[in-house]
Design a protein around this motif. Sequence first.
Motif, PDB file in Angstrom:
ATOM      1  N   LEU A  69       0.835  -1.211   0.000  1.00  0.00           N
ATOM      2  CA  LEU A  69       0.000   0.000   0.000  1.00  0.00           C
ATOM      3  C   LEU A  69       0.866   1.255   0.000  1.00  0.00           C
ATOM      4  O   LEU A  69       0.590   2.211  -0.711  1.00  0.00           O
ATOM      5  N   GLY A  70       1.914   1.241   0.822  1.00  0.00           N
ATOM      6  CA  GLY A  70       2.833   2.381   0.839  1.00  0.00           C
ATOM      7  C   GLY A  70       3.450   2.579  -0.535  1.00  0.00           C
ATOM      8  O   GLY A  70       3.506   3.703  -1.060  1.00  0.00           O
ATOM      9  N   THR A  71       3.904   1.482  -1.126  1.00  0.00           N
ATOM     10  CA  THR A  71       4.488   1.533  -2.468  1.00  0.00           C
ATOM     11  C   THR A  71       3.479   2.073  -3.469  1.00  0.00           C
ATOM     12  O   THR A  71       3.802   2.884  -4.329  1.00  0.00           O
ATOM     13  N   ALA A  72       2.261   1.625  -3.370  1.00  0.00           N
ATOM     14  CA  ALA A  72       1.240   2.016  -4.339  1.00  0.00           C
ATOM     15  C   ALA A  72       0.859   3.483  -4.193  1.00  0.00           C
ATOM     16  O   ALA A  72       0.678   4.179  -5.189  1.00  0.00           O
ATOM     17  N   LEU A  73       0.755   3.949  -2.958  1.00  0.00           N
ATOM     18  CA  LEU A  73       0.096   5.235  -2.743  1.00  0.00           C
ATOM     19  C   LEU A  73       1.018   6.414  -2.454  1.00  0.00           C
ATOM     20  O   LEU A  73       0.733   7.517  -2.874  1.00  0.00           O
ATOM     21  N   PHE A  74       2.102   6.182  -1.708  1.00  0.00           N
ATOM     22  CA  PHE A  74       2.866   7.395  -1.383  1.00  0.00           C
ATOM     23  C   PHE A  74       4.356   7.246  -1.152  1.00  0.00           C
ATOM     24  O   PHE A  74       5.041   8.243  -0.962  1.00  0.00           O
ATOM     25  N   GLU A  75       4.905   6.050  -1.159  1.00  0.00           N
ATOM     26  CA  GLU A  75       6.334   5.974  -0.842  1.00  0.00           C
ATOM     27  C   GLU A  75       7.203   6.247  -2.072  1.00  0.00           C
ATOM     28  O   GLU A  75       7.083   5.577  -3.087  1.00  0.00           O
ATOM     29  N   ALA A  76       8.095   7.206  -1.947  1.00  0.00           N
ATOM     30  CA  ALA A  76       9.076   7.495  -2.993  1.00  0.00           C
ATOM     31  C   ALA A  76      10.196   8.307  -2.379  1.00  0.00           C
ATOM     32  O   ALA A  76       9.938   9.284  -1.662  1.00  0.00           O
ATOM     33  N   ILE A  77      11.427   7.906  -2.642  1.00  0.00           N
ATOM     34  CA  ILE A  77      12.544   8.752  -2.234  1.00  0.00           C
ATOM     35  C   ILE A  77      12.683   9.841  -3.286  1.00  0.00           C
ATOM     36  O   ILE A  77      12.728   9.555  -4.478  1.00  0.00           O
ATOM     37  N   GLU A  78      12.701  11.067  -2.813  1.00  0.00           N
ATOM     38  CA  GLU A  78      12.800  12.187  -3.747  1.00  0.00           C
ATOM     39  C   GLU A  78      14.240  12.672  -3.793  1.00  0.00           C
ATOM     40  O   GLU A  78      14.900  12.783  -2.755  1.00  0.00           O
ATOM     41  N   PHE A  79      14.700  12.943  -4.997  1.00  0.00           N
ATOM     42  CA  PHE A  79      16.067  13.418  -5.187  1.00  0.00           C
ATOM     43  C   PHE A  79      16.054  14.767  -5.903  1.00  0.00           C
ATOM     44  O   PHE A  79      15.213  15.015  -6.749  1.00  0.00           O
ATOM     45  N   ALA A  80      17.000  15.594  -5.527  1.00  0.00           N
ATOM     46  CA  ALA A  80      17.268  16.813  -6.290  1.00  0.00           C
ATOM     47  C   ALA A  80      18.767  16.806  -6.549  1.00  0.00           C
ATOM     48  O   ALA A  80      19.559  16.828  -5.598  1.00  0.00           O
ATOM     49  N   ASP A  81      19.154  16.703  -7.796  1.00  0.00           N
ATOM     50  CA  ASP A  81      20.577  16.624  -8.158  1.00  0.00           C
ATOM     51  C   ASP A  81      21.299  15.540  -7.354  1.00  0.00           C
ATOM     52  O   ASP A  81      22.420  15.742  -6.882  1.00  0.00           O
ATOM     53  N   GLY A  82      20.651  14.432  -7.181  1.00  0.00           N
ATOM     54  CA  GLY A  82      21.290  13.305  -6.507  1.00  0.00           C
ATOM     55  C   GLY A  82      21.229  13.340  -4.991  1.00  0.00           C
ATOM     56  O   GLY A  82      21.683  12.409  -4.338  1.00  0.00           O
ATOM     57  N   VAL A 134      19.061  13.234  -1.549  1.00  0.00           N
ATOM     58  CA  VAL A 134      17.742  12.851  -1.046  1.00  0.00           C
ATOM     59  C   VAL A 134      17.133  14.065  -0.349  1.00  0.00           C
ATOM     60  O   VAL A 134      17.762  14.668   0.521  1.00  0.00           O
ATOM     61  N   THR A 135      15.928  14.430  -0.747  1.00  0.00           N
ATOM     62  CA  THR A 135      15.317  15.625  -0.148  1.00  0.00           C
ATOM     63  C   THR A 135      14.245  15.274   0.890  1.00  0.00           C
ATOM     64  O   THR A 135      13.660  16.166   1.486  1.00  0.00           O
ATOM     65  N   ASN A 136      13.963  13.997   1.071  1.00  0.00           N
ATOM     66  CA  ASN A 136      12.959  13.639   2.088  1.00  0.00           C
ATOM     67  C   ASN A 136      13.473  12.527   3.008  1.00  0.00           C
ATOM     68  O   ASN A 136      12.758  11.563   3.296  1.00  0.00           O
ATOM     69  N   ALA A 137      14.707  12.700   3.492  1.00  0.00           N
ATOM     70  CA  ALA A 137      15.362  11.650   4.270  1.00  0.00           C
ATOM     71  C   ALA A 137      14.954  11.661   5.745  1.00  0.00           C
ATOM     72  O   ALA A 137      15.800  11.678   6.646  1.00  0.00           O
ATOM     73  N   ASN A 138      13.674  11.692   6.008  1.00  0.00           N
ATOM     74  CA  ASN A 138      13.183  11.564   7.385  1.00  0.00           C
ATOM     75  C   ASN A 138      11.783  10.982   7.316  1.00  0.00           C
ATOM     76  O   ASN A 138      11.155  10.968   6.256  1.00  0.00           O
ATOM     77  N   LEU A 139      11.285  10.495   8.455  1.00  0.00           N
ATOM     78  CA  LEU A 139      10.013   9.778   8.438  1.00  0.00           C
ATOM     79  C   LEU A 139       8.795  10.701   8.549  1.00  0.00           C
ATOM     80  O   LEU A 139       7.678  10.233   8.739  1.00  0.00           O
ATOM     81  N   SER A 140       9.011  11.989   8.368  1.00  0.00           N
ATOM     82  CA  SER A 140       7.882  12.900   8.229  1.00  0.00           C
ATOM     83  C   SER A 140       7.671  13.224   6.750  1.00  0.00           C
ATOM     84  O   SER A 140       6.550  13.207   6.252  1.00  0.00           O
ATOM     85  N   ASP A 141       8.759  13.485   6.054  1.00  0.00           N
ATOM     86  CA  ASP A 141       8.644  13.775   4.623  1.00  0.00           C
ATOM     87  C   ASP A 141       8.566  12.496   3.795  1.00  0.00           C
ATOM     88  O   ASP A 141       8.081  12.508   2.667  1.00  0.00           O
ATOM     89  N   TYR A 142       9.104  11.403   4.329  1.00  0.00           N
ATOM     90  CA  TYR A 142       8.910  10.091   3.718  1.00  0.00           C
ATOM     91  C   TYR A 142       7.907   9.355   4.593  1.00  0.00           C
ATOM     92  O   TYR A 142       8.240   8.902   5.684  1.00  0.00           O
ATOM     93  N   ASN A 143       6.678   9.259   4.153  1.00  0.00           N
ATOM     94  CA  ASN A 143       5.626   8.613   4.973  1.00  0.00           C
ATOM     95  C   ASN A 143       5.742   7.102   4.914  1.00  0.00           C
ATOM     96  O   ASN A 143       6.006   6.536   3.858  1.00  0.00           O
ATOM     97  N   LEU A 144       5.528   6.463   6.045  1.00  0.00           N
ATOM     98  CA  LEU A 144       5.328   5.013   6.081  1.00  0.00           C
ATOM     99  C   LEU A 144       3.844   4.764   6.373  1.00  0.00           C
ATOM    100  O   LEU A 144       3.214   5.554   7.068  1.00  0.00           O
ATOM    101  N   PRO A 145       3.295   3.660   5.873  1.00  0.00           N
ATOM    102  CA  PRO A 145       1.885   3.399   6.167  1.00  0.00           C
ATOM    103  C   PRO A 145       1.643   3.287   7.672  1.00  0.00           C
ATOM    104  O   PRO A 145       2.395   2.619   8.386  1.00  0.00           O
TER     105      PRO A 145
END
Lengths: 295, 712, 152
Positions: B596-609, B611-622
């Motif tokens: 479900l996490g994979t389907a709906l909202f989990e993605a590591i975001e990168f800007a120029d290589g 990681v811009t969401n390297a915490n569990l608030s900006d990277y949501n877990l189900p």
Amino acid sequence: MGGGTAVEWLAPSSLEEALALRAERGGDTTVVAGGSFLAILMNQGFVAPTSLLSLGKVQELRGIDVVDGELRLGAMVSHRAVERDPVIRRDWPVLSRAFGLVASPRVRNQATVGGVLADADYASDPPAVLCAVNARAVLRSPRGVRQVAIDELILGFYETCIAEDELLTEVRVPAALGPAVYRKFRSRSSEDRPCVAVAAARSAGRLRVVVGACAEVPQHYPDVCAEGADGPIDDAVAREIGAVYAKRMAPLSDSRGSAEYRRRVVAVEVRRAVEMVGADGAGNGAGREGAGGEE
Amino acid sequence: MGIDPRVAGAQRYSVDLERPGMLHAAFVRSPHPHARVLAVDASGVPSDCVTLLPDDVQDLHLYGCQVRDEPVLTPLARHAGDIVAAVAAPTAEAAKAAARLLDVRYEELPAVFDPVQAVSPGTPLIHPDGALSAGEAVSIGVRPLAGTNVCHRFRLVHGDLTAGFGEADVVVQQAFRTPGAAHAPMEPHAAVAEWEDGRLTIWTGTQTPFNLRGDLAVAFGLEEERVRIIAIPMGGSFGAKTFVRHEAPLAALARKAGRPVKVVLDRTEEFVTLNRHPSVIRVRLGAKRDGTLVAKELDCWVDTGAYADCGPGVATKLGYAGVGPYRIPHVRVDALAIYTNLPPNGAFRGYGAMQSIWASERTMDVLAERLEMSPLELRRKNLLRDGDVFATGEVMHDVQFERCLQAAADAVDYERDPRGKGLCVLLKGMQTPSRAAISVERAGVGYVIRSAACEMGQGVRRSLQLMGAQMLGCEPGQIDVPEPDTDTSPFDTRTTSSRSTHMMGRALEVAVRDLRASGGERGYGEVHNEGGLDPDTGQGVASTHWHQGAAAAHVTVDEETGKLTIEHLHGVAYAGRVVNREGAELQNEGSMIMGLGTALFEAIEFADGQVTNANLSDYNLPAIGDLPKRFTHELIEREGAEVHGLGETVLPPVPAAIGNALFSLGLELHELPMSAERVLAAVDARDARAAAADSAPEARVPVAVDGQGLSG
Amino acid sequence: MKLALELNGRPTELECEPDEMLLEVLRREGLGSVRATCGIGVCGACTVLVDGEPLSGCLTLAPKVEGREVTTVEGLAGADPVQRAFIEAHGFQCGWCTPGFVLTAKALLAENPQPSEAEIAEAFGGNLCRCGSYVKIVDAVRRAAGEPAGAR
């Protein structure tokens, strides 16, 4: 943390003492209310305070009182207390609801009414709703007392008008004379912070719509709200208000949504919020539904 | 017996390790995604700290589980977060502070962050010298393409693709994307390394103690027996704690310090340690008018990041799983494992299967629409059955795809009303070849079962106790299962691929027979599964038994915001025989929730290589509130069947089932996650198509856009 | 500085720095059930009860619990009905997050002995289990509340 030079822990037990310490130390000491946001910054290594001024023992800051119909929340009242207090639940249900939607019970046990305003984090829930119900923050210093509206208090990202010798001691909320809603739209997990937050309140014929989590500061356009001043708000008016909010705003982009997406959602969520408070006439005391809440 | 230590809070993990005289480590990581280290100045570091600098690792070798391409400390940072130096200090805080005082000078180099771009001409090479093929007996020979960023190419050829598409009445083509994702086990990576008389001991949470031993022996130029790995129970892993991670620089630091050294990664570091492979997958699928599949072509760009790790294996499994559980006479798969300047990507629950199943099973519904056929019927018509030959040349046995699919469809009442509903059925292999060995010893009141099966919450200890109790005729509580130790545990390939209960169960039967036959104190059992695929043809034995499953989703959409509600999600796994019922249910539930996490909202975001969401608030877990309104699953059992692994069967079908449910509403999603924002864009696209059709009613508007390029 | 509190039922005096988080101080006391995980208060693996209410150990400056009652799972002594319910319902996998869930369940049931499904979900919103044991955790809470276990 916990290493290097000793850090000072100041824990005054009266407001007078706290104000004196704050005035004396100014920016050299960091005020600790609930301390949750400060702790996040410390854990991430963004700040390393050398002096901490804890307000935890100041009893004067813990009151929840109603004076002449006005709600007075001490700065150290926790989110959890706002959520649970029977008087607030009855007379200002939108506040109970909005504070009850913040993060988790743990955070709500810790985070305070004063702290969340003084932090001025754009993605927090309470600022928008407090702005919508026309709350004012009381700022005190040995120089005196002043009251500022929420949109005067919050100036930018993590920036407020609180002076270096001032403490935010209280939040005052006028009597709720009409319906109010808080809609927290989360684009991802049910536990996420808001992508778009809309608070709308109707009181004595006046409509206030405030959008949170989309810009540096809560967005409130009184001239647009004036359209909904008298009588029932029909769907067309609600739609128009939503459209103008969306058009006028310059939303930010973050993990929760791009600027363009937020603009779309603002139009929808503002319309829905206005419909909810607009449905029952001029909103003179009828329907205290503070519910609404979620998408 | 006392209360389970996990519930009492008494369970200890690698973060809790203590050794006498131990120091604490911090790693110095490159801030640049691609940069040469010019100089490291450690003069500012306090004297009570030990530094590990490039000169200290001159005698060490490159290591890697499938390609030896990874240095212990890198002179050339290939991703932001690559480890270029390390510091040991009396406390973890002091180590972190000292690491900040190390002054590293870099020369920045051009970088590439997209796997398709990384194979286009003129792209900077990330491993310009190429890399050795691993000597280790992995399931595949590695096929790097010289002079490119491709570290492995897997091809599968079955039948004659051109002829196949020539027979097709309808052909659909679509490209799909999946992002990087974080395993995000609650417990971070942690370990202690200690040297004594030239022998290295590491206590670490790992799924792969013997691979770790072998790889560290290579890196340090030691015989394998000079390395000892003690595998501590993990606070979750999901593939994150496989092969060599933090252990190599930690061991080098301990060698320099002459004392035990411990490291615990912080949450930000977790996001640059090992992630899930981003992918681009283009599917071309052809069928006869009656729905008979005739040809399928899959092109896969699999982003393995800065180091190969097990990327070649992931590309292989992704490649053949993408064929799907169907009879297709003509198939071609071309899967590239590609270096980029992102953090390394590796094993992630599903091992590549999710990526290609998402693409492949979404395409099935596109085809069904073109054929004006029910997606359920199209699948049923083509499913593999006992005795059919799969694209790898294997003859299928114990086939349960139809049962799985039908159970999923029935759970959401698909045949009565398919609107807002989607299905997915999958085939997934188990690590092949592989070997598992186990011993059983008589003890005072019961038995001791030793193996290298690692506990990470999946309940392998409990399963061994339950199976052992049944075979030995004792109570589960009378069986002691000590933690894996490469000095005393018999060899096992690794605890991955949902293979432990199956393989160890079989080995344990042999061991118990041996114990009885010998009448002695110890029985030993070992099982081998032979096989593997030819990397150039994809022919051979992909898997000695098949993981089979399905999922069904029912969704509703707020079409003004794109917000999805999952009304019902149902997962089905073929279990064969269930050993540990609650454990099996937990594995199913956990897999679906991760899906479900994979389907709906989990993605590591990168800007120029970066990681811009390297915490569990900006990277949501189900979270618990993200469970669908109805959340159900089932285990398909068959009397007399063998034990089938369950650890990851119902993760891969979840995104495709939800994507197909959206597709039934005219919403075409080609990229994960299916965020509210992407769903809203799909609503707009559908409405635009409808408007175009209204204004030109005679024009046929294809719902599936043929020839959609990689930008799609 | 000295920190006097009641820790797991015993009056205790600890040494701490003013800028130290409670998590660190408790771990130093050997209370290993309180686990550093996200560092930002979102995951619940360092949950402690302070005067019966859940707080994040990672976000609580240690001096703030001066004079208060702090409870960790170690203080439940293993005989707690909530812990028994977690075992009966198999409401855990790797066990890392389990102490946080147990304490959150205790606080919930103390306030609301018969929580609805929505109330359970709300109470556990800030506790993450990456293994995904949520279904059985809800079962555990129902068992602890004296309800028969039921499928969601």
